[in-house]
Write an enzyme that holds these catalytic residues in place. Structure first.
Site, PDB file in Angstrom:
ATOM      1  N   ASP A   1      42.457 102.088 119.580  1.00 34.82           N
ATOM      2  CA  ASP A   1      41.416 101.737 119.542  1.00 34.82           C
ATOM      3  C   ASP A   1      40.035 102.768 120.539  1.00 34.82           C
ATOM      4  OD1 ASP A   1      38.525 100.188 119.459  1.00 34.82           O
ATOM      5  OD2 ASP A   1      38.992  98.950 121.082  1.00 34.82           O
TER       6      ASP A   1
ATOM      7  N   GLY B   1      50.706  92.618 119.256  1.00 34.96           N
ATOM      8  CA  GLY B   1      49.771  93.175 117.973  1.00 34.96           C
ATOM      9  C   GLY B   1      51.396  94.069 117.678  1.00 34.96           C
TER      10      GLY B   1
HETATM   11  P1  5GP Z   1      42.631  99.968 123.481  1.00 37.07           P
HETATM   12  O1  5GP Z   1      40.786 100.212 123.633  1.00 37.07           O
HETATM   13  O2  5GP Z   1      43.298 100.293 124.539  1.00 37.07           O
HETATM   14  O3  5GP Z   1      43.105 101.679 122.905  1.00 37.07           O
HETATM   15  O4  5GP Z   1      43.571  98.743 122.671  1.00 37.07           O
HETATM   16  C1  5GP Z   1      43.937  97.902 123.332  1.00 37.07           C
HETATM   17  C2  5GP Z   1      43.914  97.131 122.447  1.00 37.07           C
HETATM   18  O5  5GP Z   1      43.167  96.291 122.283  1.00 37.07           O
HETATM   19  C3  5GP Z   1      45.166  97.378 120.806  1.00 37.07           C
HETATM   20  O6  5GP Z   1      45.974  97.441 120.881  1.00 37.07           O
HETATM   21  C4  5GP Z   1      45.056  95.458 120.120  1.00 37.07           C
HETATM   22  O7  5GP Z   1      45.489  94.947 120.359  1.00 37.07           O
HETATM   23  C5  5GP Z   1      43.855  95.588 120.637  1.00 37.07           C
HETATM   24  N1  5GP Z   1      42.350  96.176 120.200  1.00 37.07           N
HETATM   25  C6  5GP Z   1      41.565  97.112 119.619  1.00 37.07           C
HETATM   26  N2  5GP Z   1      40.218  96.863 118.651  1.00 37.07           N
HETATM   27  C7  5GP Z   1      41.454  95.723 117.723  1.00 37.07           C
HETATM   28  C8  5GP Z   1      40.602  95.016 116.856  1.00 37.07           C
HETATM   29  O8  5GP Z   1      39.143  95.702 116.231  1.00 37.07           O
HETATM   30  N3  5GP Z   1      40.796  93.652 116.607  1.00 37.07           N
HETATM   31  C9  5GP Z   1      41.974  93.594 117.152  1.00 37.07           C
HETATM   32  N4  5GP Z   1      42.655  91.604 117.044  1.00 37.07           N
HETATM   33  N5  5GP Z   1      42.386  94.149 118.391  1.00 37.07           N
HETATM   34  C10 5GP Z   1      42.141  95.158 118.295  1.00 37.07           C
HETATM   35 MG    MG Z   2      48.048  96.223 121.327  1.00 33.45          MG
END
Ligand code: 5GP
Ligand code: MG
Length: 178
Positions: free
Chosen positions: A101, A43
């Site tokens: 996120d 990403g």
């Molecule tokens: P975490 O929930 O561990 O903070 O996020 C993990 C990963 O989830 C992020 O690095 C990203 O790749 C994916 N992610 C979180 N929110 C979104 C979103 O709104 N769209 C997309 N495409 N990926 C997301």
């Molecule tokens: Mg990511």
């Protein structure tokens, strides 16, 4: 592909301008620190490469691949799919992410790099979704704070697609609710 986008949140031009600003701040802090830039694949790929072009000082680039989203829009289990090749002991680390996120991914990575003896660790993320935070992490350099919507583009995917969009947009619900 573009027809699947509900609305554009940040255009390519806006994002590039924001990256200019972040790069300026980071240069002021890191120009003499020879940091390790750790990009979280896949990403953060586009964000990292745009940022690197603007960091005009000595640094090392490396990457990790952490899987957290299985194949959808709900956060899953975390595992390290690809480790660093660089020894980060005593080094200043800049983690480059696409979005913070729940924060679980970055918490996991930060703890791991802390254990390995990094001199300092800062988080650089294009996007931040604070409403969804569960783990205790905060970004140090953030491009934009965003609402709780599922975003794609500029590296962010849905089911492997849309990463190559040059902007960040909201994916139409109809795309993932069918
Ligand atoms: P975490 O929930 O561990 O903070 O996020 C993990 C990963 O989830 C992020 O690095 C990203 O790749 C994916 N992610 C979180 N929110 C979104 C979103 O709104 N769209 C997309 N495409 N990926 C997301
Ligand atoms: Mg990511």
């Amino acid at each position: 592909m573009n027809n699947d986008i509900e609305k554009i949140l940040f255009t390519e031009e806006q994002i590039n301008h924001r990256i200019d600003e972040l790069a300026e701040e980071m240069t002021a802090k890191y120009a003499d620190k020879n940091p390790v830039v750790v990009s979280v694949m896949t990403g953060a790929m586009m964000f990292t490469s745009e940022m690197l072009k603007r960091l005009n000082f000595k640094l090392t680039v490396d990457y990790v691949d952490i899987s957290s989203y299985a194949d959808g829009t709900v956060s899953g289990k975390i595992s390290l799919v690809k480790d660093l090749s660089t020894d980060i002991k005593g080094r200043h680390v800049l983690i480059m992410e696409d979005i913070v996120d729940t924060g679980h991914t970055l918490k996991y990575l930060k703890d791991l790099l802390e254990d390995r003896g990094a001199a300092s660790i800062k988080i650089v993320s294009l996007l931040d979704k604070p409403e969804r935070r569960e783990a205790d992490v905060t970004g140090d350099y953030i491009g934009y704070t965003v609402p709780n919507e599922f975003l794609v583009g500029f590296g962010l995917d849905y089911s492997g697609h849309y990463r190559n969009l040059p902007y960040v947009g909201v994916l139409k619900r109809s795309v993932y609710e069918k």
